[in-house]
Design an enzyme around this catalytic site. Sequence first.
Site, PDB file in Angstrom:
ATOM      1  N   ARG A   1       2.554  -8.062   9.584  1.00  0.00           N
ATOM      2  CA  ARG A   1       1.652  -8.625  10.863  1.00  0.00           C
ATOM      3  C   ARG A   1       2.087 -10.200  10.660  1.00  0.00           C
ATOM      4  O   ARG A   1       2.395 -11.100  11.587  1.00  0.00           O
ATOM      5  CB  ARG A   1       0.540  -8.546  10.931  1.00  0.00           C
ATOM      6  CG  ARG A   1      -0.406  -9.225  11.803  1.00  0.00           C
ATOM      7  CD  ARG A   1      -1.744  -8.611  12.033  1.00  0.00           C
ATOM      8  NE  ARG A   1      -1.588  -7.330  12.464  1.00  0.00           N
ATOM      9  CZ  ARG A   1      -2.380  -6.302  12.438  1.00  0.00           C
ATOM     10  NH1 ARG A   1      -3.561  -6.483  11.761  1.00  0.00           N
ATOM     11  NH2 ARG A   1      -1.971  -5.275  12.910  1.00  0.00           N
ATOM     12  N   TYR A   2       1.605 -10.812   9.600  1.00  0.00           N
ATOM     13  CA  TYR A   2       1.578 -12.337   9.283  1.00  0.00           C
ATOM     14  C   TYR A   2       3.214 -12.651   8.620  1.00  0.00           C
ATOM     15  O   TYR A   2       3.832 -12.030   8.106  1.00  0.00           O
ATOM     16  CB  TYR A   2       0.483 -12.719   8.215  1.00  0.00           C
ATOM     17  CG  TYR A   2      -0.677 -12.258   8.840  1.00  0.00           C
ATOM     18  CD1 TYR A   2      -1.297 -13.197   9.681  1.00  0.00           C
ATOM     19  CD2 TYR A   2      -1.526 -11.290   8.090  1.00  0.00           C
ATOM     20  CE1 TYR A   2      -2.558 -12.996  10.009  1.00  0.00           C
ATOM     21  CE2 TYR A   2      -2.722 -11.318   8.462  1.00  0.00           C
ATOM     22  CZ  TYR A   2      -3.361 -11.731   9.409  1.00  0.00           C
ATOM     23  OH  TYR A   2      -4.372 -11.758   9.875  1.00  0.00           O
TER      24      TYR A   2
ATOM     25  N   ARG B   1       3.360 -12.530   4.402  1.00  0.00           N
ATOM     26  CA  ARG B   1       2.622 -11.333   3.569  1.00  0.00           C
ATOM     27  C   ARG B   1       2.569  -9.911   4.276  1.00  0.00           C
ATOM     28  O   ARG B   1       2.573  -9.918   5.140  1.00  0.00           O
ATOM     29  CB  ARG B   1       1.379 -11.862   3.112  1.00  0.00           C
ATOM     30  CG  ARG B   1       0.609 -12.326   4.170  1.00  0.00           C
ATOM     31  CD  ARG B   1      -0.690 -13.521   3.838  1.00  0.00           C
ATOM     32  NE  ARG B   1      -1.657 -13.685   4.610  1.00  0.00           N
ATOM     33  CZ  ARG B   1      -1.462 -14.500   5.726  1.00  0.00           C
ATOM     34  NH1 ARG B   1      -0.372 -14.929   6.163  1.00  0.00           N
ATOM     35  NH2 ARG B   1      -2.723 -14.754   6.508  1.00  0.00           N
TER      36      ARG B   1
ATOM     37  N   CYS C   1      -9.532   7.421  -2.795  1.00  0.00           N
ATOM     38  CA  CYS C   1     -10.553   6.354  -3.138  1.00  0.00           C
ATOM     39  C   CYS C   1     -11.786   6.921  -4.095  1.00  0.00           C
ATOM     40  O   CYS C   1     -11.730   8.109  -4.044  1.00  0.00           O
ATOM     41  CB  CYS C   1     -11.232   5.978  -1.838  1.00  0.00           C
ATOM     42  SG  CYS C   1     -10.227   5.074  -0.479  1.00  0.00           S
TER      43      CYS C   1
ATOM     44  N   CYS D   1     -15.940   5.869   2.265  1.00  0.00           N
ATOM     45  CA  CYS D   1     -16.986   4.737   2.753  1.00  0.00           C
ATOM     46  C   CYS D   1     -17.118   5.169   4.484  1.00  0.00           C
ATOM     47  O   CYS D   1     -16.076   5.513   4.843  1.00  0.00           O
ATOM     48  CB  CYS D   1     -16.641   3.511   2.741  1.00  0.00           C
ATOM     49  SG  CYS D   1     -16.430   3.138   1.080  1.00  0.00           S
TER      50      CYS D   1
ATOM     51  N   CYS E   1     -15.185   2.963   6.870  1.00  0.00           N
ATOM     52  CA  CYS E   1     -13.744   2.643   6.634  1.00  0.00           C
ATOM     53  C   CYS E   1     -13.018   2.470   7.800  1.00  0.00           C
ATOM     54  O   CYS E   1     -12.920   3.444   8.711  1.00  0.00           O
ATOM     55  CB  CYS E   1     -13.332   3.482   5.493  1.00  0.00           C
ATOM     56  SG  CYS E   1     -11.681   3.102   5.211  1.00  0.00           S
TER      57      CYS E   1
ATOM     58  N   ARG F   1      -9.926   2.512   7.577  1.00  0.00           N
ATOM     59  CA  ARG F   1      -8.693   3.372   7.707  1.00  0.00           C
ATOM     60  C   ARG F   1      -9.183   4.962   7.392  1.00  0.00           C
ATOM     61  O   ARG F   1      -8.653   5.820   6.984  1.00  0.00           O
ATOM     62  CB  ARG F   1      -7.591   3.044   6.449  1.00  0.00           C
ATOM     63  CG  ARG F   1      -7.427   1.729   6.662  1.00  0.00           C
ATOM     64  CD  ARG F   1      -5.811   1.439   6.169  1.00  0.00           C
ATOM     65  NE  ARG F   1      -5.608   0.010   6.188  1.00  0.00           N
ATOM     66  CZ  ARG F   1      -6.179  -0.730   5.438  1.00  0.00           C
ATOM     67  NH1 ARG F   1      -6.739  -0.514   4.213  1.00  0.00           N
ATOM     68  NH2 ARG F   1      -5.898  -2.191   5.515  1.00  0.00           N
TER      69      ARG F   1
ATOM     70  N   ASP G   1     -14.956  -3.341  12.235  1.00  0.00           N
ATOM     71  CA  ASP G   1     -13.882  -3.122  13.075  1.00  0.00           C
ATOM     72  C   ASP G   1     -14.347  -2.057  14.055  1.00  0.00           C
ATOM     73  O   ASP G   1     -15.158  -1.219  13.897  1.00  0.00           O
ATOM     74  CB  ASP G   1     -12.649  -2.430  12.503  1.00  0.00           C
ATOM     75  CG  ASP G   1     -11.954  -3.891  11.661  1.00  0.00           C
ATOM     76  OD1 ASP G   1     -12.024  -4.690  12.010  1.00  0.00           O
ATOM     77  OD2 ASP G   1     -11.584  -3.428  10.470  1.00  0.00           O
TER      78      ASP G   1
ATOM     79  N   ASP H   1     -11.538  -9.228  12.525  1.00  0.00           N
ATOM     80  CA  ASP H   1      -9.800  -8.827  12.712  1.00  0.00           C
ATOM     81  C   ASP H   1      -9.789  -8.473  13.936  1.00  0.00           C
ATOM     82  O   ASP H   1     -10.308  -7.482  14.653  1.00  0.00           O
ATOM     83  CB  ASP H   1      -9.562  -7.737  11.709  1.00  0.00           C
ATOM     84  CG  ASP H   1      -8.339  -7.750  11.014  1.00  0.00           C
ATOM     85  OD1 ASP H   1      -7.351  -8.323  11.539  1.00  0.00           O
ATOM     86  OD2 ASP H   1      -8.102  -7.349   9.941  1.00  0.00           O
TER      87      ASP H   1
ATOM     88  N   LYS I   1      -6.707 -11.775  11.456  1.00  0.00           N
ATOM     89  CA  LYS I   1      -8.156 -12.066  11.203  1.00  0.00           C
ATOM     90  C   LYS I   1      -8.367 -13.474  11.802  1.00  0.00           C
ATOM     91  O   LYS I   1      -7.687 -14.332  11.705  1.00  0.00           O
ATOM     92  CB  LYS I   1      -8.258 -12.233   9.863  1.00  0.00           C
ATOM     93  CG  LYS I   1      -8.130 -10.853   8.908  1.00  0.00           C
ATOM     94  CD  LYS I   1      -8.236 -11.156   7.371  1.00  0.00           C
ATOM     95  CE  LYS I   1      -8.163  -9.810   6.841  1.00  0.00           C
ATOM     96  NZ  LYS I   1      -6.583  -9.483   6.933  1.00  0.00           N
TER      97      LYS I   1
HETATM   98  C1  LIG Z   1      -5.958  -8.940   5.825  1.00  0.00           C
HETATM   99  C2  LIG Z   1      -4.561  -8.753   6.009  1.00  0.00           C
HETATM  100  C3  LIG Z   1      -3.488  -9.558   5.165  1.00  0.00           C
HETATM  101  C4  LIG Z   1      -4.218 -10.537   4.156  1.00  0.00           C
HETATM  102  O1  LIG Z   1      -4.665 -11.612   4.974  1.00  0.00           O
HETATM  103  P1  LIG Z   1      -5.226 -12.765   4.142  1.00  0.00           P
HETATM  104  O2  LIG Z   1      -5.988 -13.505   5.153  1.00  0.00           O
HETATM  105  O3  LIG Z   1      -4.124 -13.750   3.624  1.00  0.00           O
HETATM  106  O4  LIG Z   1      -6.267 -12.367   2.948  1.00  0.00           O
HETATM  107  C5  LIG Z   1      -2.291  -9.233   5.252  1.00  0.00           C
HETATM  108  N1  LIG Z   1      -1.585  -8.335   6.370  1.00  0.00           N
HETATM  109  C6  LIG Z   1      -2.440  -7.624   7.098  1.00  0.00           C
HETATM  110  C7  LIG Z   1      -2.021  -6.662   7.952  1.00  0.00           C
HETATM  111  C8  LIG Z   1      -3.817  -7.985   7.031  1.00  0.00           C
HETATM  112  O5  LIG Z   1      -4.605  -7.186   7.645  1.00  0.00           O
HETATM  113  S1  SF4 Z   2     -13.480   1.194   2.655  1.00  0.00           S
HETATM  114 FE1  SF4 Z   2     -12.184   2.796   2.737  1.00  0.00          FE
HETATM  115  S2  SF4 Z   2     -10.279   2.406   1.673  1.00  0.00           S
HETATM  116 FE2  SF4 Z   2     -11.972   1.193   0.856  1.00  0.00          FE
HETATM  117  S3  SF4 Z   2     -12.909   2.410  -0.695  1.00  0.00           S
HETATM  118 FE3  SF4 Z   2     -13.996   2.637   1.135  1.00  0.00          FE
HETATM  119  S4  SF4 Z   2     -12.951   4.692   1.982  1.00  0.00           S
HETATM  120 FE4  SF4 Z   2     -11.557   3.719   0.573  1.00  0.00          FE
END
Ligand SMILES: *Cc1c(COP(=O)(O)O)cnc(C)c1O
Ligand code: SF4
Length: 367
Positions: free
Chosen positions: A99-100, A103, A112, A116, A119, A121, A279, A316, A323
Site C-alpha cells: 500500500r505504501y 514497505r 495465533c 482476539c 481482530c 483479520r 477498525d 487506519d 494509517k
Molecule cells: C501498518 C501497515 C504498514 C506499516 O506501516 P508503518 O506506519 O510504517 O508502521 C505497512 N503496510 C500496511 C498495509 C499497513 O497496514
Molecule cells: S489481533 Fe488477530 S492476528 Fe493478532 S494475535 Fe489476535 S487474532 Fe492473531
Amino acid sequence: MSEQSAAWKDDWRDLFRKGVKKVEDLEPFLNAEEMEEARRIEKEFPVRINQYYLNLIEEKGDPIWKQVVPDKLELIDTYGCEDPLDEEGDSPVLNLTHRYPDRVLFYINHQCPIYCRFCTRKRKVGDPHSLPKDEILRGIEYIREHTEIRDIVISGGDALMLSDNRIEWVLQQLRSVSHLEILRIASRIPCALPQRVTPELCEMLRKYHPLYINTHFNHPREVTPEAAKACGMLADAGIPLGCQTVLLKGVNDDPDVMKELMQKLLRIRVKPYYIYQADLVYGTEHFRTTVEKGLEIIRALRGHTSGMAVPHYVIDAPGGGGKIALTPEAVVDWNDDEIVLRNYEGNLYRYPNLNNADDRLSAFNPD
Ligand SMILES: *Cc1c(COP(=O)(O)O)cnc(C)c1O
Ligand code: SF4
C-alpha cells in the site's frame, strides 16, 4: 543450557496444547445459553485461549476475558465489513499487501497464540494449514522484483507461532534481497504466550538484524513477570520493541488504564508505537469507541507523562487510505505574526511566525 531455561522452553508447547482450543472447552465458564451462542460464533470465527492467557482471567467479563471469549454481540454488527482496509485490493500477490511506497505487509501463517475477538483479520486467522513454501517464495519474488521496498512487516497470524526453523528459513530468504533494509515482525507472542520466547529463538533472530518486533499489549494486567522476561530476552538480543495497542471499549477505553499500560510497557523495554482506533471489521462493533475517546487518551498522556510513553493515535482509513495520525488540537491561532499554542495544562503560549525571517535577515545585510 540451564535447567531453568529448559523448563521455560518445554513450557510453551504445553501451555499451547492446554487451554481452550475449541468452544466446547469453554463449558466450565459459560452457562447453557452462552454456550449455544458461542457454538454459533465458532462457525464464523475461531476460538483459542492458550492456558497462559486463560490464567490471566480473574473473573467473567474482565478486560482479559473480553479480548478472547466469544460474545453474542459478534454476530450483530451494523457497520462492519470483512475487509474494511481493503487489504485484498492492495494485494498484488497472495499474502502480501503493498500500500505504501517503500514497505509491505507479508503474511506467512494464520495461527495465533490466542484468537482476539476484535481482530482486524478475523476473516483470515485460524486456518490451521501452514502456507506452502512455494506460496511464500512467490511473495518474496515480488519483493525481490520491487527494489523500492526497503521495509517489510511480517504479520499474521503470528509468525512466532511457527517453528524456529521455518522462521529462520523465511528470514534467510528475505535477507537474500539486498534492497530490504529492515525487517519487522508483528507478534502478540510476548504478551499472549511469552514462554515461546526461548533463548534459541533469540539466538536465531539476532542473526538477521536490523530486526524489529512490534508486539501488542492492550491492558496493564497483561504486563506480567513472564511478559517482562520475554521482552527482556528479545531486547537483550538487540531487537528494538514497539507496541501496537488497539483502543477497545470495556478493555482500555480509559485514560488511567492507558497511562498505566504505557508506563508499564516502558518498564519492560517496550516503546509504545501506535494506539489504533478499532477498525470497522464485521463482528467487532461492541469494541468500537468514539474517536473523541482516543483523543481524550492522548490528551491525558502528552505532557502528563514521559514523551516516550506517548504513542501515535491512528485511524487506519476504511477503504485502504492507510494509517492517519490524529493529534489533539494544539494550534489555537495561526496568523502572520505568530502561532498561538495550547500546552498540556491548557495554558497559551506564542511562537513567532517566521515566514518572513529571510526578508528580515537580509534587511540587516544589505548587499
Ligand atoms: C501498518 C501497515 C504498514 C506499516 O506501516 P508503518 O506506519 O510504517 O508502521 C505497512 N503496510 C500496511 C498495509 C499497513 O497496514
Ligand atoms: S489481533 Fe488477530 S492476528 Fe493478532 S494475535 Fe489476535 S487474532 Fe492473531
